[in-house]
Scaffold this motif. Structure first.
Motif, PDB file in Angstrom:
ATOM      1  N   ILE A  87      -1.659  13.095  -1.442  1.00 29.26           N
ATOM      2  CA  ILE A  87      -0.634  12.678  -0.482  1.00 29.26           C
ATOM      3  C   ILE A  87       0.737  12.746  -1.152  1.00 29.26           C
ATOM      4  O   ILE A  87       0.895  12.281  -2.289  1.00 29.26           O
ATOM      5  CB  ILE A  87      -0.956  11.265   0.045  1.00 29.26           C
ATOM      6  CG1 ILE A  87       0.163  10.738   0.917  1.00 29.26           C
ATOM      7  CG2 ILE A  87      -1.271  10.286  -1.044  1.00 29.26           C
ATOM      8  CD1 ILE A  87      -0.279   9.575   1.754  1.00 29.26           C
ATOM      9  N   VAL A  89       5.079  12.477  -0.331  1.00 23.14           N
ATOM     10  CA  VAL A  89       6.216  12.200   0.545  1.00 23.14           C
ATOM     11  C   VAL A  89       7.464  12.657  -0.219  1.00 23.14           C
ATOM     12  O   VAL A  89       7.599  12.380  -1.430  1.00 23.14           O
ATOM     13  CB  VAL A  89       6.292  10.707   0.905  1.00 23.14           C
ATOM     14  CG1 VAL A  89       7.570  10.393   1.664  1.00 23.14           C
ATOM     15  CG2 VAL A  89       5.068  10.302   1.726  1.00 23.14           C
ATOM     16  N   ARG A  94      10.818   8.356   0.883  1.00 23.46           N
ATOM     17  CA  ARG A  94       9.832   7.340   0.459  1.00 23.46           C
ATOM     18  C   ARG A  94      10.288   5.941   0.867  1.00 23.46           C
ATOM     19  O   ARG A  94      11.465   5.707   1.139  1.00 23.46           O
ATOM     20  CB  ARG A  94       9.620   7.406  -1.053  1.00 23.46           C
ATOM     21  CG  ARG A  94       8.898   8.679  -1.439  1.00 23.46           C
ATOM     22  CD  ARG A  94       8.699   8.837  -2.930  1.00 23.46           C
ATOM     23  NE  ARG A  94       8.331  10.232  -3.209  1.00 23.46           N
ATOM     24  CZ  ARG A  94       8.466  10.848  -4.373  1.00 23.46           C
ATOM     25  NH1 ARG A  94       8.948  10.180  -5.418  1.00 23.46           N
ATOM     26  NH2 ARG A  94       8.116  12.102  -4.505  1.00 23.46           N
ATOM     27  N   GLY A  95       9.318   5.019   0.902  1.00 16.67           N
ATOM     28  CA  GLY A  95       9.630   3.628   1.201  1.00 16.67           C
ATOM     29  C   GLY A  95       9.877   3.340   2.668  1.00 16.67           C
ATOM     30  O   GLY A  95      10.410   2.290   3.028  1.00 16.67           O
ATOM     31  N   GLY A  97       7.263   3.904   5.020  1.00 17.40           N
ATOM     32  CA  GLY A  97       5.961   3.792   5.686  1.00 17.40           C
ATOM     33  C   GLY A  97       5.274   5.121   5.964  1.00 17.40           C
ATOM     34  O   GLY A  97       4.197   5.143   6.557  1.00 17.40           O
ATOM     35  N   GLY A  99       3.969   7.391   3.823  1.00 20.03           N
ATOM     36  CA  GLY A  99       2.757   7.552   3.029  1.00 20.03           C
ATOM     37  C   GLY A  99       1.609   6.753   3.627  1.00 20.03           C
ATOM     38  O   GLY A  99       0.473   7.234   3.726  1.00 20.03           O
ATOM     39  N   GLU A 100       1.907   5.553   4.044  1.00 17.89           N
ATOM     40  CA  GLU A 100       0.868   4.706   4.650  1.00 17.89           C
ATOM     41  C   GLU A 100       0.361   5.320   5.954  1.00 17.89           C
ATOM     42  O   GLU A 100      -0.843   5.330   6.222  1.00 17.89           O
ATOM     43  CB  GLU A 100       1.443   3.304   4.902  1.00 17.89           C
ATOM     44  CG  GLU A 100       0.410   2.345   5.432  1.00 17.89           C
ATOM     45  CD  GLU A 100       0.884   0.905   5.436  1.00 17.89           C
ATOM     46  OE1 GLU A 100       1.902   0.596   4.776  1.00 17.89           O
ATOM     47  OE2 GLU A 100       0.226   0.093   6.102  1.00 17.89           O
ATOM     48  N   ASN A 126       1.187   5.544 -12.030  1.00 18.82           N
ATOM     49  CA  ASN A 126       1.707   5.835 -10.691  1.00 18.82           C
ATOM     50  C   ASN A 126       1.557   4.567  -9.823  1.00 18.82           C
ATOM     51  O   ASN A 126       0.708   4.486  -8.927  1.00 18.82           O
ATOM     52  CB  ASN A 126       0.969   7.028 -10.087  1.00 18.82           C
ATOM     53  CG  ASN A 126       1.663   7.575  -8.854  1.00 18.82           C
ATOM     54  OD1 ASN A 126       2.535   6.916  -8.284  1.00 18.82           O
ATOM     55  ND2 ASN A 126       1.268   8.764  -8.438  1.00 18.82           N
ATOM     56  N   LYS A 135      -3.526  -1.141  -0.719  1.00 15.40           N
ATOM     57  CA  LYS A 135      -3.176  -1.693   0.596  1.00 15.40           C
ATOM     58  C   LYS A 135      -4.104  -1.163   1.680  1.00 15.40           C
ATOM     59  O   LYS A 135      -4.427  -1.874   2.634  1.00 15.40           O
ATOM     60  CB  LYS A 135      -1.716  -1.346   0.928  1.00 15.40           C
ATOM     61  CG  LYS A 135      -1.215  -2.002   2.202  1.00 15.40           C
ATOM     62  CD  LYS A 135       0.267  -1.775   2.421  1.00 15.40           C
ATOM     63  CE  LYS A 135       0.731  -2.519   3.680  1.00 15.40           C
ATOM     64  NZ  LYS A 135       2.153  -2.289   3.969  1.00 15.40           N
TER      65      LYS A 135
HETATM   66  C1  LIG Z   1       2.902   7.473  -3.387  1.00 16.87           C
HETATM   67  C2  LIG Z   1       3.699   7.901  -2.162  1.00 16.87           C
HETATM   68  C3  LIG Z   1       2.864   8.897  -1.369  1.00 16.87           C
HETATM   69  C4  LIG Z   1       3.991   6.678  -1.293  1.00 16.87           C
HETATM   70  O1  LIG Z   1       4.616   7.125  -0.108  1.00 16.87           O
HETATM   71  P1  LIG Z   1       5.708   6.213   0.644  1.00 16.87           P
HETATM   72  O2  LIG Z   1       5.988   6.847   1.954  1.00 16.87           O
HETATM   73  O3  LIG Z   1       6.876   5.972  -0.232  1.00 16.87           O
HETATM   74  O4  LIG Z   1       4.913   4.850   0.845  1.00 16.87           O
HETATM   75  P2  LIG Z   1       5.076   3.804   2.035  1.00 16.87           P
HETATM   76  O5  LIG Z   1       6.521   3.605   2.327  1.00 16.87           O
HETATM   77  O6  LIG Z   1       4.220   4.242   3.174  1.00 16.87           O
HETATM   78  O7  LIG Z   1       4.482   2.496   1.396  1.00 16.87           O
HETATM   79  C5  LIG Z   1       3.274   1.914   1.865  1.00 16.87           C
HETATM   80  C6  LIG Z   1       2.810   0.876   0.866  1.00 16.87           C
HETATM   81  O8  LIG Z   1       2.544   1.504  -0.382  1.00 16.87           O
HETATM   82  C7  LIG Z   1       2.993   0.659  -1.451  1.00 16.87           C
HETATM   83  N1  LIG Z   1       4.055   1.352  -2.173  1.00 16.87           N
HETATM   84  C8  LIG Z   1       4.531   2.580  -1.901  1.00 16.87           C
HETATM   85  N2  LIG Z   1       5.459   2.933  -2.825  1.00 16.87           N
HETATM   86  C9  LIG Z   1       5.566   1.904  -3.681  1.00 16.87           C
HETATM   87  C10 LIG Z   1       6.323   1.671  -4.858  1.00 16.87           C
HETATM   88  N3  LIG Z   1       7.180   2.597  -5.330  1.00 16.87           N
HETATM   89  N4  LIG Z   1       6.151   0.510  -5.510  1.00 16.87           N
HETATM   90  C11 LIG Z   1       5.291  -0.405  -5.066  1.00 16.87           C
HETATM   91  N5  LIG Z   1       4.541  -0.258  -3.943  1.00 16.87           N
HETATM   92  C12 LIG Z   1       4.660   0.892  -3.268  1.00 16.87           C
HETATM   93  C13 LIG Z   1       3.452  -0.621  -0.814  1.00 16.87           C
HETATM   94  O9  LIG Z   1       2.329  -1.485  -0.741  1.00 16.87           O
HETATM   95  C14 LIG Z   1       3.843  -0.184   0.566  1.00 16.87           C
HETATM   96  O10 LIG Z   1       3.700  -1.195   1.520  1.00 16.87           O
HETATM   97  P3  LIG Z   1       4.892  -2.244   1.786  1.00 16.87           P
HETATM   98  O11 LIG Z   1       6.108  -1.424   2.101  1.00 16.87           O
HETATM   99  O12 LIG Z   1       4.386  -3.038   2.957  1.00 16.87           O
HETATM  100  O13 LIG Z   1       5.037  -3.020   0.533  1.00 16.87           O
HETATM  101  C15 LIG Z   1       5.070   8.529  -2.568  1.00 16.87           C
HETATM  102  O14 LIG Z   1       5.721   7.651  -3.428  1.00 16.87           O
HETATM  103  C16 LIG Z   1       4.958   9.870  -3.238  1.00 16.87           C
HETATM  104  O15 LIG Z   1       4.862  10.901  -2.583  1.00 16.87           O
HETATM  105  N6  LIG Z   1       4.995   9.883  -4.581  1.00 16.87           N
HETATM  106  C17 LIG Z   1       4.982  11.149  -5.347  1.00 16.87           C
HETATM  107  C18 LIG Z   1       3.671  11.886  -5.228  1.00 16.87           C
HETATM  108  C19 LIG Z   1       2.510  11.001  -5.568  1.00 16.87           C
HETATM  109  O16 LIG Z   1       2.543  10.229  -6.502  1.00 16.87           O
HETATM  110  N7  LIG Z   1       1.439  11.174  -4.796  1.00 16.87           N
HETATM  111  C20 LIG Z   1       0.201  10.468  -5.027  1.00 16.87           C
HETATM  112  C21 LIG Z   1      -0.592  11.190  -6.039  1.00 16.87           C
HETATM  113  S1  LIG Z   1      -2.084  10.269  -6.403  1.00 16.87           S
END
Ligand SMILES: CC(C)(COP(=O)(O)OP(=O)(O)OC[C@H]1O[C@@H](n2cnc3c(N)ncnc32)[C@H](O)[C@@H]1OP(=O)(O)O)[C@@H](O)C(=O)NCCC(=O)NCCS
Length: 173
Positions: A87, A89, A94-95, A97, A99-100, A126, A135
């Motif tokens: 996954i 984003v 990011r941040g 929702g 990814g969720e 990570n 979550k």
């Molecule tokens: C990991 C990733 C997919 C999260 O996507 P995102 O859209 O930023 O995440 P969301 O906004 O949907 O967050 C959903 C929940 O995830 C958790 N979360 C996401 N990013 C976080 C962060 N940087 N620190 C702590 N918690 C985090 C939280 O629990 C959050 O819920 P909350 O907002 O109610 O606290 C994104 O950071 C990403 O693409 N990272 C780079 C690529 C990667 O690492 N992919 C996964 C490889 S295993």
């Protein structure tokens, strides 16, 4: 935000940018060299060959903001009910929702697809991805220490797993 199915023509370039950002700046991918559009063509071909989903979310202008997909966990027949997912984003989205939303829908898709186990292989540094997986009900069922080396240090890989209620009637073969 409505989810879409990604295709090479419209989305490969944006996906490539997300992969390459992760390769350059993070340990989300255990790779050193940036990928190419040829790699993306092969990536899509493999997904299509396995009939695997490629979910995406676009902004109002039709620009891809994130995507999620899965594929085989290990390439032996009796692993057929298990998938390993990914996954991504875009950094500036990011941040919010996304990814969720993507991972939640990927779980539903895996259930509709009759899968039983989803595995996310996540670098132990990570923290964002780990928090997202926890979550959504994934639990860490193993850490493989020092299986990667990047940015001059050893990397530990955590296996986050979610067991699904599907399929109703698993069968051999
Ligand atoms: C990991 C990733 C997919 C999260 O996507 P995102 O859209 O930023 O995440 P969301 O906004 O949907 O967050 C959903 C929940 O995830 C958790 N979360 C996401 N990013 C976080 C962060 N940087 N620190 C702590 N918690 C985090 C939280 O629990 C959050 O819920 P909350 O907002 O109610 O606290 C994104 O950071 C990403 O693409 N990272 C780079 C690529 C990667 O690492 N992919 C996964 C490889 S295993």
């Amino acid at each position: 935000m409505p989810l879409i199915q990604c295709n090479y023509e419209q989305h490969a370039a944006a996906m490539l940018a997300m992969f390459n950002d992760a390769i350059r700046t993070s340990t989300a991918l255990y790779e050193y060299q940036e990928r190419s559009m040829t790699d993306m063509a092969n990536w899509f071909a493999n997904k299509h060959a396995g009939q695997y989903p490629i979910l995406g979310i676009e902004n109002d202008q039709g620009v891809l903001m994130g995507f999620a997909s899965y594929g085989p966990f290990r390439a032996f027949p009796a692993f057929k009910y298990t998938v390993e997912h990914a996954i991504y984003v875009a950094a500036d989205c990011r941040g919010q929702g996304l990814g969720e939303q993507l991972l939640s829908q990927l779980i539903l898709t895996a259930e509709q697809d009759g899968r039983h186990t989803m595995i996310g292989a996540i670098d132990t540094n990570n923290h964002g991805s780990i928090a997202l997986h926890k979550k959504l009900g994934f639990s860490c069922n193993g850490i493989l220490p020092q299986v990667g080396f990047k940015f001059g240090r050893w990397l530990d890989l955590a296996l986050y797993q979610k067991t699904l209620a599907t399929p109703d009637l698993p069968v051999d073969g």
